[in-house]
Design a protein around this motif. Structure first.
Motif, PDB file in Angstrom:
ATOM      1  N   ARG A   1     -26.457  32.219  -6.024  1.00 40.02           N
ATOM      2  CA  ARG A   1     -25.161  32.723  -5.567  1.00 40.02           C
ATOM      3  C   ARG A   1     -24.380  33.231  -6.774  1.00 40.02           C
ATOM      4  NH1 ARG A   1     -24.361  27.045  -5.613  1.00 40.02           N
ATOM      5  NH2 ARG A   1     -22.463  26.411  -6.712  1.00 40.02           N
ATOM      6  N   ASP A   2     -23.451  34.113  -6.503  1.00 37.83           N
ATOM      7  CA  ASP A   2     -22.595  34.617  -7.567  1.00 37.83           C
ATOM      8  C   ASP A   2     -21.699  33.506  -8.088  1.00 37.83           C
ATOM      9  OD1 ASP A   2     -23.537  37.256  -7.560  1.00 37.83           O
ATOM     10  OD2 ASP A   2     -22.149  37.849  -5.977  1.00 37.83           O
ATOM     11  N   HIS A   3     -21.279  33.658  -9.315  1.00 40.55           N
ATOM     12  CA  HIS A   3     -20.327  32.729  -9.925  1.00 40.55           C
ATOM     13  C   HIS A   3     -19.020  33.476 -10.174  1.00 40.55           C
ATOM     14  CE1 HIS A   3     -18.536  30.239 -13.172  1.00 40.55           C
ATOM     15  NE2 HIS A   3     -19.095  29.252 -12.488  1.00 40.55           N
ATOM     16  N   LYS A   4     -17.922  32.750 -10.232  1.00 41.11           N
ATOM     17  CA  LYS A   4     -16.615  33.381 -10.450  1.00 41.11           C
ATOM     18  C   LYS A   4     -16.531  34.069 -11.807  1.00 41.11           C
ATOM     19  CE  LYS A   4     -14.671  29.005 -12.007  1.00 41.11           C
ATOM     20  NZ  LYS A   4     -13.781  27.909 -11.689  1.00 41.11           N
ATOM     21  N   ARG A   5     -17.326  33.639 -12.755  1.00 37.31           N
ATOM     22  CA  ARG A   5     -17.353  34.268 -14.076  1.00 37.31           C
ATOM     23  C   ARG A   5     -18.185  35.550 -13.983  1.00 37.31           C
ATOM     24  NH1 ARG A   5     -19.513  31.358 -19.601  1.00 37.31           N
ATOM     25  NH2 ARG A   5     -19.160  33.143 -20.963  1.00 37.31           N
ATOM     26  N   PRO A   6     -17.584  36.696 -14.270  1.00 34.54           N
ATOM     27  CA  PRO A   6     -18.328  37.959 -14.156  1.00 34.54           C
ATOM     28  C   PRO A   6     -19.593  37.950 -15.024  1.00 34.54           C
ATOM     29  CG  PRO A   6     -15.987  38.378 -14.483  1.00 34.54           C
ATOM     30  CD  PRO A   6     -16.199  36.899 -14.688  1.00 34.54           C
ATOM     31  N   GLY A   7     -20.655  38.505 -14.452  1.00 35.77           N
ATOM     32  CA  GLY A   7     -21.908  38.608 -15.187  1.00 35.77           C
ATOM     33  C   GLY A   7     -22.796  37.386 -15.097  1.00 35.77           C
ATOM     34  N   TYR A   8     -22.412  36.418 -14.256  1.00 34.72           N
ATOM     35  CA  TYR A   8     -23.192  35.192 -14.125  1.00 34.72           C
ATOM     36  C   TYR A   8     -23.411  34.831 -12.663  1.00 34.72           C
ATOM     37  CZ  TYR A   8     -22.664  34.262 -19.086  1.00 34.72           C
ATOM     38  OH  TYR A   8     -22.728  34.346 -20.450  1.00 34.72           O
ATOM     39  N   GLY A   9     -24.473  34.096 -12.428  1.00 30.33           N
ATOM     40  CA  GLY A   9     -24.741  33.539 -11.114  1.00 30.33           C
ATOM     41  C   GLY A   9     -25.168  32.090 -11.249  1.00 30.33           C
ATOM     42  N   ILE A  10     -25.176  31.399 -10.124  1.00 37.65           N
ATOM     43  CA  ILE A  10     -25.635  30.011 -10.081  1.00 37.65           C
ATOM     44  C   ILE A  10     -26.999  29.982  -9.385  1.00 37.65           C
ATOM     45  CG2 ILE A  10     -25.236  27.713  -9.097  1.00 37.65           C
ATOM     46  CD1 ILE A  10     -23.283  28.280 -11.291  1.00 37.65           C
ATOM     47  N   VAL A  11     -27.957  29.372 -10.039  1.00 35.70           N
ATOM     48  CA  VAL A  11     -29.278  29.134  -9.461  1.00 35.70           C
ATOM     49  C   VAL A  11     -29.388  27.636  -9.211  1.00 35.70           C
ATOM     50  CG1 VAL A  11     -31.767  29.214  -9.864  1.00 35.70           C
ATOM     51  CG2 VAL A  11     -30.318  31.117 -10.628  1.00 35.70           C
ATOM     52  N   SER A  12     -29.751  27.278  -7.991  1.00 36.16           N
ATOM     53  CA  SER A  12     -29.900  25.877  -7.619  1.00 36.16           C
ATOM     54  C   SER A  12     -31.387  25.533  -7.535  1.00 36.16           C
ATOM     55  CB  SER A  12     -29.230  25.620  -6.267  1.00 36.16           C
ATOM     56  OG  SER A  12     -29.486  24.305  -5.842  1.00 36.16           O
ATOM     57  N   GLU A  13     -31.765  24.528  -8.321  1.00 39.20           N
ATOM     58  CA  GLU A  13     -33.139  24.042  -8.314  1.00 39.20           C
ATOM     59  C   GLU A  13     -33.180  22.663  -7.659  1.00 39.20           C
ATOM     60  OE1 GLU A  13     -35.022  25.622 -12.491  1.00 39.20           O
ATOM     61  OE2 GLU A  13     -33.911  23.742 -12.558  1.00 39.20           O
ATOM     62  N   LEU A  14     -34.091  22.460  -6.739  1.00 47.35           N
ATOM     63  CA  LEU A  14     -34.347  21.135  -6.191  1.00 47.35           C
ATOM     64  C   LEU A  14     -35.345  20.453  -7.120  1.00 47.35           C
ATOM     65  CD1 LEU A  14     -34.037  19.056  -3.883  1.00 47.35           C
ATOM     66  CD2 LEU A  14     -36.062  20.125  -2.854  1.00 47.35           C
ATOM     67  N   VAL A  15     -34.960  19.307  -7.678  1.00 51.89           N
ATOM     68  CA  VAL A  15     -35.831  18.547  -8.571  1.00 51.89           C
ATOM     69  C   VAL A  15     -36.263  17.291  -7.826  1.00 51.89           C
ATOM     70  CG1 VAL A  15     -36.032  17.338 -10.777  1.00 51.89           C
ATOM     71  CG2 VAL A  15     -34.614  19.416 -10.608  1.00 51.89           C
ATOM     72  N   GLU A  16     -37.560  17.165  -7.612  1.00 48.28           N
ATOM     73  CA  GLU A  16     -38.127  16.005  -6.930  1.00 48.28           C
ATOM     74  C   GLU A  16     -39.078  15.306  -7.895  1.00 48.28           C
ATOM     75  OE1 GLU A  16     -38.640  17.339  -2.385  1.00 48.28           O
ATOM     76  OE2 GLU A  16     -39.606  18.670  -3.856  1.00 48.28           O
ATOM     77  N   VAL A  17     -38.886  14.013  -8.065  1.00 47.26           N
ATOM     78  CA  VAL A  17     -39.736  13.228  -8.951  1.00 47.26           C
ATOM     79  C   VAL A  17     -40.563  12.274  -8.096  1.00 47.26           C
ATOM     80  CG1 VAL A  17     -39.781  11.582 -10.867  1.00 47.26           C
ATOM     81  CG2 VAL A  17     -38.096  13.456 -10.853  1.00 47.26           C
ATOM     82  N   TYR A  18     -41.862  12.257  -8.361  1.00 49.77           N
ATOM     83  CA  TYR A  18     -42.808  11.454  -7.584  1.00 49.77           C
ATOM     84  C   TYR A  18     -43.550  10.488  -8.503  1.00 49.77           C
ATOM     85  CZ  TYR A  18     -42.186  15.000  -3.964  1.00 49.77           C
ATOM     86  OH  TYR A  18     -41.651  15.837  -3.016  1.00 49.77           O
ATOM     87  N   ASN A  19     -43.951   9.345  -7.937  1.00 43.17           N
ATOM     88  CA  ASN A  19     -44.821   8.430  -8.678  1.00 43.17           C
ATOM     89  C   ASN A  19     -46.280   8.823  -8.454  1.00 43.17           C
ATOM     90  OD1 ASN A  19     -45.578   7.335  -6.172  1.00 43.17           O
ATOM     91  ND2 ASN A  19     -44.357   5.470  -6.434  1.00 43.17           N
ATOM     92  N   GLN A  20     -47.185   8.033  -8.993  1.00 43.00           N
ATOM     93  CA  GLN A  20     -48.614   8.351  -8.926  1.00 43.00           C
ATOM     94  C   GLN A  20     -49.177   8.280  -7.509  1.00 43.00           C
ATOM     95  OE1 GLN A  20     -47.256   5.731 -10.474  1.00 43.00           O
ATOM     96  NE2 GLN A  20     -48.282   3.879  -9.745  1.00 43.00           N
ATOM     97  N   GLN A  21     -48.447   7.678  -6.582  1.00 43.87           N
ATOM     98  CA  GLN A  21     -48.882   7.648  -5.178  1.00 43.87           C
ATOM     99  C   GLN A  21     -48.218   8.759  -4.361  1.00 43.87           C
ATOM    100  OE1 GLN A  21     -47.595   4.038  -5.826  1.00 43.87           O
ATOM    101  NE2 GLN A  21     -49.591   3.344  -6.494  1.00 43.87           N
ATOM    102  N   GLN A  22     -47.602   9.700  -5.052  1.00 49.76           N
ATOM    103  CA  GLN A  22     -46.887  10.813  -4.408  1.00 49.76           C
ATOM    104  C   GLN A  22     -45.708  10.345  -3.569  1.00 49.76           C
ATOM    105  OE1 GLN A  22     -47.381  14.050  -5.312  1.00 49.76           O
ATOM    106  NE2 GLN A  22     -48.609  12.945  -6.801  1.00 49.76           N
TER     107      GLN A  22
END
Length: 153
Positions: A109-130
């Motif tokens: 999505r766009d950001h209020k600061r001109p020339g920038y946007g926000i990228v959202s990453e979903l970070v999922e952490v799993y153990n050895q058994q998934q």
């Protein structure tokens, strides 16, 4: 390795998986010393025997730090962390568990600061058994190409 990945270069639903990292007793003891969090859940094996998990668990903040660190394989000179949201720990991590992280680009999505946007990453952490042990949303403030003279090709 330093690269420039601009806002326009991020593709929603792109996914990457990190290498693994085994959580050791030394990690837990060092983290307790750094943070002052010496709660018995992390430090007292005998006390933990009477608790639901029956053994010591890693600090959530340790898993967050290591999990996010696993995702930091490339230095993107066109982006910086804007923050983290919706942090959860749905399952514990124990000594000698190996964790990996999966990063999925969820939105832009766009950001209020001109020339920038926000990228959202979903970070999922799993153990050895998934089993999912941590999840959060990582927000990146990312430069746009057209505002910074980048070659659009």
């Amino acid at each position: 390795m330093a690269v420039k990945i601009y806002y326009e270069d991020f593709i929603v639903d792109d996914r990457r998986v990190t290498t693994g990292r085994t959580i050791t007793e030394a990690d837990i003891v060092l983290h307790a010393g750094q943070t002052g969090d010496f709660y018995p859940h992390h430090m007292d094996a005998e006390w933990c025997k009477a608790q639901p998990f029956k053994k010591r668990i890693a600090h959530g903040t340790l898993i967050f730090s290591v999990g996010v660190g696993l995702t930091a394989g490339v230095i993107n000179e066109a982006a910086m962390t804007y923050g983290y949201e919706r942090l959860r720990f749905p399952a514990p991590v124990f000594i000698n568990d190996t964790i990996t992280a999966t990063v999925t680009i969820k939105s832009k999505r766009d950001h209020k600061r001109p020339g920038y946007g926000i990228v959202s990453e979903l970070v999922e952490v799993y153990n050895q058994q998934q089993q999912l042990v941590m999840v959060c949303e990582h927000l990146l403030l990312v430069q746009k190409k057209e505002q910074h003279g980048a070659d659009p090709a």
